[in-house]
Write a protein that holds these residues in place. Structure first.
Motif, PDB file in Angstrom:
ATOM      1  N   LYS A   1       0.856  -1.319   0.054  1.00 53.89           N
ATOM      2  CA  LYS A   1       0.132   0.080  -0.074  1.00 53.89           C
ATOM      3  C   LYS A   1       0.883   1.160  -0.238  1.00 53.89           C
ATOM      4  O   LYS A   1       1.968   1.069  -0.008  1.00 53.89           O
ATOM      5  N   PHE A   2       0.288   2.477  -0.017  1.00 53.58           N
ATOM      6  CA  PHE A   2       0.952   3.599   0.055  1.00 53.58           C
ATOM      7  C   PHE A   2       0.575   4.691   0.899  1.00 53.58           C
ATOM      8  O   PHE A   2      -0.794   4.368   1.442  1.00 53.58           O
ATOM      9  N   GLU A   3       1.374   5.502   1.590  1.00 53.70           N
ATOM     10  CA  GLU A   3       0.840   6.402   2.498  1.00 53.70           C
ATOM     11  C   GLU A   3       0.668   7.933   1.760  1.00 53.70           C
ATOM     12  O   GLU A   3       1.432   8.256   1.080  1.00 53.70           O
ATOM     13  N   GLY A   4      -0.429   8.444   2.393  1.00 54.44           N
ATOM     14  CA  GLY A   4      -0.676   9.849   2.083  1.00 54.44           C
ATOM     15  C   GLY A   4      -1.263  10.087   0.635  1.00 54.44           C
ATOM     16  O   GLY A   4      -1.899   9.155   0.091  1.00 54.44           O
ATOM     17  N   THR A   5      -0.772  11.124   0.066  1.00 55.47           N
ATOM     18  CA  THR A   5      -1.283  11.795  -1.393  1.00 55.47           C
ATOM     19  C   THR A   5      -0.090  11.124  -2.376  1.00 55.47           C
ATOM     20  O   THR A   5       1.184  11.299  -2.041  1.00 55.47           O
ATOM     21  N   PRO A   6      -0.730  10.430  -3.344  1.00 54.33           N
ATOM     22  CA  PRO A   6       0.240  10.035  -4.463  1.00 54.33           C
ATOM     23  C   PRO A   6       0.736  11.313  -5.013  1.00 54.33           C
ATOM     24  O   PRO A   6       0.240  12.417  -5.384  1.00 54.33           O
ATOM     25  N   CYS A   7       2.149  11.240  -5.253  1.00 55.11           N
ATOM     26  CA  CYS A   7       2.865  12.421  -5.750  1.00 55.11           C
ATOM     27  C   CYS A   7       3.019  12.560  -7.167  1.00 55.11           C
ATOM     28  O   CYS A   7       3.967  12.011  -8.018  1.00 55.11           O
ATOM     29  N   PHE A   8       1.672  12.707  -7.784  1.00 56.08           N
ATOM     30  CA  PHE A   8       1.475  12.740  -9.101  1.00 56.08           C
ATOM     31  C   PHE A   8       0.417  14.146  -9.541  1.00 56.08           C
ATOM     32  O   PHE A   8      -0.482  13.968  -8.663  1.00 56.08           O
ATOM     33  N   GLN A   9       0.984  14.610 -10.563  1.00 54.86           N
ATOM     34  CA  GLN A   9       0.064  15.770 -11.120  1.00 54.86           C
ATOM     35  C   GLN A   9      -0.354  16.563 -10.114  1.00 54.86           C
ATOM     36  O   GLN A   9       0.657  17.328  -9.337  1.00 54.86           O
TER      37      GLN A   9
END
Length: 217
Positions: A145-153
């Motif tokens: 899984k990932f944490e927080g906000t995806p670093c994209f756009q």
């Protein structure tokens, strides 16, 4: 002194580290070749077209991290960096970074590729500050899984604003170097946007806005 922000893939390096990591997993037989390779290529095409579902992609790309212990992953990552990343690091990128460093600027890489893949690459360029999608790590293992906000756009803008609020930095005099039209939200935010070996959509936008267009290849 000001903030110098750099995209990573196809900007400071001459390819996409996220895509290459996926191909590395395929080539080493770590993931199923037929399914994973096809999906990896499809997601990369979606990214280039600006249609990538970042959450769907992250579920795909982070899943292999959950299937192996961290020490094995780090060994594979070291091999990946040595064999596929070091050969595509750009001397002109090093020189650009050095010019900003000598000017006293704060250096920051902001990239859509996850931190597991990008952190050692950014360190090779001598840059301490990194904003990237963060894979979740619990009890000594990656969870997939990932944490927080995806670093994209637009997510890059959100994460940068959070970082600025926690630091002494501002966007006064800031610059951002990127190759991708996916970074237009952040390029439009900084004082000095620079298109680097841009894709067709970014080149068109840069020409209309009279932004500098440079090559590091």
């Amino acid at each position: 002194m000001s903030l110098a922000i750099f995209d990573l893939d196809n900007t400071l390096i001459a390819d996409d580290s996220d895509f290459l990591w996926g191909q590395f997993l395929v080539d080493r037989g770590i993931v199923d070749k037929d399914h994973y390779e096809q999906a990896n290529k499809k997601f990369y095409e979606d990214y280039k077209q600006g249609t990538l579902d970042i959450v769907e992609f992250l579920h795909f790309s982070l899943a292999p991290l959950a299937r192996h212990d961290a020490e094995q992953l780090y060994r594979w990552r070291d091999e990946f960096i040595d064999s596929l990343i070091k050969p595509i690091m750009l001397e002109a990128a090093r020189e650009l970074i050095d010019r900003h460093s000598q000017a006293g600027d704060t250096l920051l890489v902001i990239t859509a590729t996850n931190r597991f893949v990008t952190e050692p690459i950014v360190k090779l360029y001598g840059i301490d500050n990194l904003l990237a999608t963060t894979p979740e790590f619990k009890d000594g293992r990656y969870t997939g899984k990932f944490e927080g906000t995806p670093c994209f756009q637009q997510g890059k803008v959100e994460l940068l604003r959070d970082w600025l609020a926690e630091s002494a930095e501002t966007l006064a005099g800031s610059c951002f170097y990127s190759d991708s039209h996916n970074d237009l939200p952040l390029l439009n935010l900084v004082d000095r946007p620079v298109a680097v070996d841009p894709d067709a959509k970014l080149r068109q936008a840069a020409e209309l806005a009279n932004w500098p267009i440079i090559s590091l290849r």
